[in-house]
Scaffold this active site. Structure first.
Site, PDB file in Angstrom:
ATOM      1  N   ASN A 231       0.847  -1.195   0.000  1.00 32.35           N
ATOM      2  CA  ASN A 231       0.000   0.000   0.000  1.00 32.35           C
ATOM      3  C   ASN A 231       0.882   1.245   0.000  1.00 32.35           C
ATOM      4  O   ASN A 231       2.107   1.156   0.050  1.00 32.35           O
ATOM      5  CB  ASN A 231      -0.984  -0.021   1.171  1.00 32.35           C
ATOM      6  CG  ASN A 231      -0.273  -0.034   2.515  1.00 32.35           C
ATOM      7  OD1 ASN A 231       0.409   0.915   2.876  1.00 32.35           O
ATOM      8  ND2 ASN A 231      -0.423  -1.128   3.256  1.00 32.35           N
ATOM      9  N   ASP A 300      -4.674  -5.809   4.961  1.00 33.18           N
ATOM     10  CA  ASP A 300      -5.747  -6.619   5.525  1.00 33.18           C
ATOM     11  C   ASP A 300      -5.765  -8.040   4.958  1.00 33.18           C
ATOM     12  O   ASP A 300      -6.353  -8.933   5.551  1.00 33.18           O
ATOM     13  CB  ASP A 300      -7.095  -5.941   5.274  1.00 33.18           C
ATOM     14  CG  ASP A 300      -7.321  -4.783   6.249  1.00 33.18           C
ATOM     15  OD1 ASP A 300      -6.963  -4.939   7.441  1.00 33.18           O
ATOM     16  OD2 ASP A 300      -7.824  -3.727   5.825  1.00 33.18           O
ATOM     17  N   LYS A 310       8.746 -17.382  -9.724  1.00 33.49           N
ATOM     18  CA  LYS A 310       8.064 -16.260 -10.364  1.00 33.49           C
ATOM     19  C   LYS A 310       6.942 -16.774 -11.268  1.00 33.49           C
ATOM     20  O   LYS A 310       7.171 -17.681 -12.086  1.00 33.49           O
ATOM     21  CB  LYS A 310       9.073 -15.452 -11.176  1.00 33.49           C
ATOM     22  CG  LYS A 310       8.491 -14.179 -11.740  1.00 33.49           C
ATOM     23  CD  LYS A 310       9.516 -13.416 -12.562  1.00 33.49           C
ATOM     24  CE  LYS A 310       8.840 -12.228 -13.204  1.00 33.49           C
ATOM     25  NZ  LYS A 310       9.667 -11.619 -14.245  1.00 33.49           N
ATOM     26  N   PRO A 328      -4.376 -11.071  10.372  1.00 34.72           N
ATOM     27  CA  PRO A 328      -4.878 -10.733  11.703  1.00 34.72           C
ATOM     28  C   PRO A 328      -5.013  -9.222  11.837  1.00 34.72           C
ATOM     29  O   PRO A 328      -4.243  -8.473  11.232  1.00 34.72           O
ATOM     30  CB  PRO A 328      -3.787 -11.261  12.642  1.00 34.72           C
ATOM     31  CG  PRO A 328      -2.568 -11.364  11.795  1.00 34.72           C
ATOM     32  CD  PRO A 328      -3.036 -11.654  10.404  1.00 34.72           C
ATOM     33  N   ASP A 329      -6.008  -8.777  12.599  1.00 36.87           N
ATOM     34  CA  ASP A 329      -6.096  -7.352  12.943  1.00 36.87           C
ATOM     35  C   ASP A 329      -5.277  -7.166  14.222  1.00 36.87           C
ATOM     36  O   ASP A 329      -5.704  -7.557  15.319  1.00 36.87           O
ATOM     37  CB  ASP A 329      -7.559  -6.936  13.148  1.00 36.87           C
ATOM     38  CG  ASP A 329      -7.693  -5.431  13.362  1.00 36.87           C
ATOM     39  OD1 ASP A 329      -6.813  -4.841  14.036  1.00 36.87           O
ATOM     40  OD2 ASP A 329      -8.664  -4.846  12.850  1.00 36.87           O
ATOM     41  N   PHE A 351      -4.913   4.327  14.128  1.00 38.44           N
ATOM     42  CA  PHE A 351      -5.101   5.324  13.075  1.00 38.44           C
ATOM     43  C   PHE A 351      -6.268   4.872  12.198  1.00 38.44           C
ATOM     44  O   PHE A 351      -6.538   3.673  12.096  1.00 38.44           O
ATOM     45  CB  PHE A 351      -3.834   5.470  12.228  1.00 38.44           C
ATOM     46  CG  PHE A 351      -2.846   6.441  12.822  1.00 38.44           C
ATOM     47  CD1 PHE A 351      -2.194   6.148  14.002  1.00 38.44           C
ATOM     48  CD2 PHE A 351      -2.589   7.653  12.195  1.00 38.44           C
ATOM     49  CE1 PHE A 351      -1.304   7.044  14.566  1.00 38.44           C
ATOM     50  CE2 PHE A 351      -1.688   8.557  12.742  1.00 38.44           C
ATOM     51  CZ  PHE A 351      -1.045   8.261  13.927  1.00 38.44           C
ATOM     52  N   LYS A 365     -14.331   2.385  14.620  1.00 38.29           N
ATOM     53  CA  LYS A 365     -13.084   1.632  14.871  1.00 38.29           C
ATOM     54  C   LYS A 365     -12.687   1.704  16.345  1.00 38.29           C
ATOM     55  O   LYS A 365     -12.177   0.723  16.909  1.00 38.29           O
ATOM     56  CB  LYS A 365     -11.951   2.184  14.006  1.00 38.29           C
ATOM     57  CG  LYS A 365     -12.046   1.675  12.571  1.00 38.29           C
ATOM     58  CD  LYS A 365     -11.008   2.243  11.647  1.00 38.29           C
ATOM     59  CE  LYS A 365     -11.386   1.831  10.217  1.00 38.29           C
ATOM     60  NZ  LYS A 365     -10.594   2.467   9.197  1.00 38.29           N
ATOM     61  N   LYS A 369     -12.372  -1.944  17.916  1.00 35.92           N
ATOM     62  CA  LYS A 369     -11.027  -2.443  18.253  1.00 35.92           C
ATOM     63  C   LYS A 369     -10.735  -2.301  19.748  1.00 35.92           C
ATOM     64  O   LYS A 369      -9.678  -2.739  20.208  1.00 35.92           O
ATOM     65  CB  LYS A 369      -9.976  -1.712  17.417  1.00 35.92           C
ATOM     66  CG  LYS A 369     -10.249  -1.873  15.902  1.00 35.92           C
ATOM     67  CD  LYS A 369      -9.061  -1.556  15.027  1.00 35.92           C
ATOM     68  CE  LYS A 369      -9.472  -1.604  13.553  1.00 35.92           C
ATOM     69  NZ  LYS A 369      -8.398  -1.987  12.653  1.00 35.92           N
TER      70      LYS A 369
HETATM   71  N1  CTP Z   1      -4.731  -2.402  11.810  1.00 34.31           N
HETATM   72  C1  CTP Z   1      -4.163  -3.524  12.364  1.00 34.31           C
HETATM   73  N2  CTP Z   1      -4.217  -4.708  11.704  1.00 34.31           N
HETATM   74  C2  CTP Z   1      -4.802  -4.799  10.510  1.00 34.31           C
HETATM   75  C3  CTP Z   1      -5.392  -3.656   9.919  1.00 34.31           C
HETATM   76  C4  CTP Z   1      -5.339  -2.462  10.603  1.00 34.31           C
HETATM   77  O1  CTP Z   1      -3.640  -3.448  13.463  1.00 34.31           O
HETATM   78  N3  CTP Z   1      -4.845  -5.967   9.888  1.00 34.31           N
HETATM   79  C5  CTP Z   1      -4.697  -1.133  12.552  1.00 34.31           C
HETATM   80  C6  CTP Z   1      -3.955  -0.025  11.844  1.00 34.31           C
HETATM   81  O2  CTP Z   1      -2.592   0.007  12.225  1.00 34.31           O
HETATM   82  C7  CTP Z   1      -4.690   1.221  12.304  1.00 34.31           C
HETATM   83  C8  CTP Z   1      -6.100   0.727  12.550  1.00 34.31           C
HETATM   84  O3  CTP Z   1      -6.004  -0.685  12.687  1.00 34.31           O
HETATM   85  O4  CTP Z   1      -4.193   1.709  13.524  1.00 34.31           O
HETATM   86  C9  CTP Z   1      -7.089   1.050  11.478  1.00 34.31           C
HETATM   87  O5  CTP Z   1      -6.612   0.700  10.238  1.00 34.31           O
HETATM   88  P1  CTP Z   1      -7.456   0.932   8.910  1.00 34.31           P
HETATM   89  O6  CTP Z   1      -6.728   0.295   7.772  1.00 34.31           O
HETATM   90  O7  CTP Z   1      -7.866   2.344   8.771  1.00 34.31           O
HETATM   91  O8  CTP Z   1      -8.755   0.159   9.213  1.00 34.31           O
HETATM   92  P2  CTP Z   1      -9.192  -1.322   8.997  1.00 34.31           P
HETATM   93  O9  CTP Z   1      -9.265  -1.970  10.330  1.00 34.31           O
HETATM   94  O10 CTP Z   1      -8.349  -2.000   7.983  1.00 34.31           O
HETATM   95  O11 CTP Z   1     -10.675  -1.109   8.481  1.00 34.31           O
HETATM   96  P3  CTP Z   1     -11.228  -0.667   7.029  1.00 34.31           P
HETATM   97  O12 CTP Z   1     -10.416  -1.414   6.030  1.00 34.31           O
HETATM   98  O13 CTP Z   1     -12.637  -1.067   7.107  1.00 34.31           O
HETATM   99  O14 CTP Z   1     -11.085   0.822   6.952  1.00 34.31           O
END
Ligand code: CTP
Length: 429
Positions: A231, A300, A310, A328-329, A351, A365, A369
């Site tokens: 990203n 994600d 390759k 994992p989140d 964030f 969020k 979270k």
């Molecule tokens: N985050 C995380 N693990 C993930 C995705 C996100 O710990 N797999 C954390 C990011 O570091 C950030 C927060 O979650 O602090 C929000 O990230 P963001 O990408 O904005 O949100 P998502 O949880 O991915 O939700 P969405 O894609 O629906 O916006």
């Protein structure tokens, strides 16, 4: 730049005015004490940077230093008469060394030659520089510069150790091509590093001893040995947060995805690539931490399987389906683990990078979270988000929202840390 902090900082000469950790040099009375070495020419740049940061600079020079660069240069840059001779009655009645020493909030000694370091360690007061140094109660920051063999000499190292033992701060010299044609350690630290070290010394230490974990940058999820899912995160916001927390005295671990940013000074950096690696590093560092700030743009999804070789275009066809597995989140995992411990654990900050309905998504969020604060921004705005040096954020917590003005990321970092500092203090009581 290596930067070592002395153990017993001398008492400041007078009550400290309130200092903004984002701009600790602004309004500060700083003495730049110049020793007699070839690196004197670089001190013009140090003085210029200090005055640009709104510091009030008083230059003091040894007689030898004036032979390398004349006082006129420093008088022009600092806007103040340069002090060179405590025995010149005209000079001393106008700007006496005691007034200079008393007024100082910080004394920077640069270049600190081997001879000057020896005279400082011996407590001598035989010229303008050493007279001011012996009379001041302000913190002292020494930037050595000398031939590599003089630097390595046990007496120089012993003298420096003496200075450190009384609380003197040291900006270590760099390695490289020296003016004496030797290659090695002894080159004066870069002017930007000397000024950054000065900001470190002057910044309030409201996170002293606190353990802060910051994640930064994108993750790369491999598809095959040459391709990945990534990203646009530049890591700038997370790196700014780590540097800012270190400046405020925190013990900082920065878990960084693949970005080109150099390691911030005084920060333990762990470089990772994938979300799973980032999770392992953040969770290990979070044990015993006071705060975890997740500024990383964690991917994600990852490829369900990584090809060993390759993938060849000719073997794939016109459309390709890539199977993805959810990562994992990391932040939600930390929030859930904290809730399972009855709320015991670090302050958690997330964030939210959004492209619309910023506050509504951020609030969702915050709840989903289980964290204390969400820093939300609209990444489609030109002065916010990825790859730019400024940010425009809204701080969202249970109590409400606060929109911060657009500012450089290093300033925004301190405004976020103001909140984190308060949250950490509140949890500690
Ligand atoms: N985050 C995380 N693990 C993930 C995705 C996100 O710990 N797999 C954390 C990011 O570091 C950030 C927060 O979650 O602090 C929000 O990230 P963001 O990408 O904005 O949100 P998502 O949880 O991915 O939700 P969405 O894609 O629906 O916006």
């Amino acid at each position: 730049m290596e930067y070592s902090r002395g153990v017993a900082a001398p008492q400041a000469s007078r009550p400290r005015r309130p200092v903004d950790p984002a701009a600790p040099l602004a309004g500060a009375e700083i003495v730049v004490a110049i020793g007699g070495g070839i690196a004197v020419y670089k001190i013009a740049e140090v003085v210029r940077r200090l005055t640009k940061a709104d510091a009030k600079v008083q230059v003091v020079m040894t007689p030898r230093a004036t032979e390398f660069v004349g006082p006129t240069t420093f008088q022009t840059l600092s806007g103040r008469r340069v002090f060179t001779d405590p025995w010149d009655l005209g000079q001393d009645s106008e700007i006496g060394h005691i007034q200079i020493a008393d007024r100082a909030e910080l004394v920077i000694v640069a270049p600190a030659t081997a001879n000057l370091i020896a005279r400082m360690a011996a407590g001598m007061a035989d010229d303008a520089v050493t007279s001011v140094l012996l009379a001041t109660r302000a913190p002292v920051l020494v930037a050595p510069s000398m031939n590599v063999n003089m630097w390595n000499h046990p007496l120089t190292q012993k003298n420096l150790a003496t200075l450190v033992s009384i609380g003197t701060h040291v900006v270590e010299p760099g390695e490289g091509f020296l003016a004496c044609r030797w290659i090695g350690k002894g080159r004066l630290a870069e002017p930007a590093d000397i000024v950054e070290a000065a900001a470190h010394v002057l910044a309030p230490k409201d996170l002293a001893g606190r353990r802060v974990v910051v994640s930064a940058g994108p993750t790369y999820e491999p598809i095959d040995p040459v391709r990945f899912l990534g990203n646009r995160s530049s890591g700038k916001m997370g790196f700014a947060l780590a540097a800012a927390a270190a400046r405020r005295g925190a013990l900082v671990t920065l878990v960084a995805g693949p970005v080109a940013e150099p390691d911030p000074h005084g920060v333990a950096v762990q470089r990772v690539e994938t979300a799973v690696q980032l999770q392992a590093a953040v969770e290990a560092a979070a044990t015993g931490a006071d705060a975890v700030i997740m500024a990383a743009a964690v991917g994600d999804f990852r490829a369900a399987s990584e090809a060993a070789h390759k993938l060849k275009r000719g073997e794939l066809g016109a459309t390709v389906a890539l199977e993805l597995t959810a990562n994992p989140d990391v932040l939600a995992g930390l929030g859930a683990a904290r809730a399972a411990r009855g709320g015991a654990g670090p302050v958690l900050v997330g964030f939210a990078a959004e492209t619309r309905d910023v506050v509504r998504y951020a609030r969702a969020k915050l709840a989903a979270k289980g964290v204390d604060l969400i820093v939300a921004n609209d990444v489609t705005e030109p002065d916010a988000g990825f790859a730019v040096d400024t940010n425009r954020v809204v701080l969202v917590d249970a109590a409400g929202e606060e929109a911060l003005p657009v500012a450089p990321k290093r300033v925004v970092a301190h405004r976020i840390l103001d909140r984190v500092t308060a949250l950490v203090a509140a949890r500690a009581t």
